[in-house]
Design an enzyme around this catalytic site. Structure first.
Site, PDB file in Angstrom:
ATOM      1  N   ASP A 185     -12.107   0.811  -4.793  1.00 61.03           N
ATOM      2  CA  ASP A 185     -13.401   1.436  -4.495  1.00 61.03           C
ATOM      3  C   ASP A 185     -13.387   2.155  -3.148  1.00 61.03           C
ATOM      4  OD1 ASP A 185     -14.883   0.762  -6.775  1.00 61.03           O
ATOM      5  OD2 ASP A 185     -15.305  -1.251  -5.999  1.00 61.03           O
ATOM      6  N   TYR A 243      -4.688  -9.519  -2.586  1.00 61.02           N
ATOM      7  CA  TYR A 243      -5.664  -8.852  -1.726  1.00 61.02           C
ATOM      8  C   TYR A 243      -5.938  -9.742  -0.512  1.00 61.02           C
ATOM      9  CZ  TYR A 243      -7.197  -5.358  -5.209  1.00 61.02           C
ATOM     10  OH  TYR A 243      -7.270  -4.301  -6.079  1.00 61.02           O
TER      11      TYR A 243
END
Lengths: 244, 244
Positions: free
Chosen positions: B52, B110
């Site tokens: 994103d 992540y």
């Protein structure tokens, strides 16, 4: 009339430096605008340092005189709600009348962070200086001692400022290494224009073997800017603390 | 026809995410433009993840098919010289024909970084999420175990993607604390839309006492998005690594 001291953190990436100027977004101007919104007063603030475009601050200090009735410690929130995300008031307090962020300062600490790796750098590039070539960190650490103490640092100054003396007293200069990150901390009673960035550039010149640690002594004595290293970019530089 | 694999680092601050879109600057588009400049070919690259806007990557992986004669390992420099500062090719190599950055992926790691302090945050705000309230880190660490393993994670997903299954296997989830910095690492075989950011939001809900660590089990079983925590902002998120 009250004297308010501010401790300010800012991200210098999108600023044309600290000092107010006719054009361009500056930290001073942004804070003065927030003060105007909070108090209705058009005030000039005194900053401890005139940092260049792209330079950051963890604890910049400023002060200003106000007629406002906002309590000293409440300026923090009063200004933060009126400031953009890249400037934050960390602390505000009322101080004695004769306190001046710049003239009362007894010293400052800056840090400069280098990423030493072959691959190009993008993540965090606004806070880091990418240096691609091998560095002899031990030699750089050895060189630090030659900068220590009170010297005429005119070889480590960019032109463009009018000052009485080019003598400064470096109280601390050390290097921390963690993986590919090299962080240089320097504390002095004051700094000449671009002095930190030129000292870092000189340490890099030592690290890559183009200069010997012992030569620092001679460069200081001769005062020859050309013998010192380059002025490294502003983005790795952070004003860490101001002492009073 | 050769298949080229790229490892890409990027600073997501000024990007509308990874994926090419009609308007807005995206990482995919910027790299495809660099490939066009280097090879003259109009190529679509396959990214391992569609990150994103505001999300960063230390090692995003992508691949593309080319007729160019540039050697696989030379694409790195060929593209870097044509890329803006916020995107860097860390490595390039020729890989076998059937390698696909997305479909061949076996898992990803992540990280998400929080600054937990009362004072507002400006320095590094594009890489850090500022959380003002006290956090019980021990409780957050305790909660991590309940996420581990293969579960239906539909309670930790934002709507907006079409997927066959909401079952994912979390292989690693841990928290590192250093001063006011809290860094959460999570590795899974794959992630649902916003899954990392909602898990981090849920850990914060546990840290501030609004949810008990043991309740995670029930939230997973019930699959109720409303019981999980908020979706934290993108800026603290970094795609660290993709596994094949």
């Amino acid at each position: 009339m009250r004297n308010i001291k501010l401790i300010i953190e800012f991200d210098g990436s999108d600023f044309c430096g600290w000092q107010r100027q006719p054009k361009g977004r500056t930290v001073q101007k942004v804070i003065e605008t927030a003060i105007f919104k909070a108090t209705g007063e058009e005030i000039m603030i005194n900053g401890s340092s005139r940092t260049d475009a792209g330079v950051h601050a963890r604890e910049m200090v400023a002060n200003f005189i106000t007629n406002s009735t906002i309590p000293g410690d409440k300026f923090r929130e009063a200004l933060n709600t009126r400031l953009p995300e890249d400037v934050s008031i960390i602390k505000s307090e009322e101080v004695e009348e004769n306190f001046h962020a710049r003239y009362s300062s007894k010293g400052k600490t800056y840090s400069y962070t280098i990423v030493n790796r072959y691959e190009r750098l993008s993540l965090g590039h606004q806070y880091l200086y990418h240096y691609r070539y091998n560095l002899n960190i031990d030699e750089m650490k050895k060189a630090c001692q030659y900068f220590m103490g009170s010297h005429d640092f005119r070889a480590f100054m960019s032109p463009g400022s009018s000052i009485k003396t080019t003598v400064r007293n470096i109280k601390e200069l050390y290097i921390e290494q963690k993986g590919d990150r090299i962080k240089i901390f320097i504390t002095a009673d004051g700094f000449l224009y671009n002095m930190v960035r030129i000292i870092v550039g000189t340490l890099l010149k030592i690290g890559n073997g183009k200069l010997k640690a012992e030569e620092i002594e001679k460069i200081i004595i001769e005062g020859n800017r050309k013998r010192a290293g380059m002025c490294v970019p502003p983005n790795g530089l952070v004003l860490e603390k101001v002492f009073y």
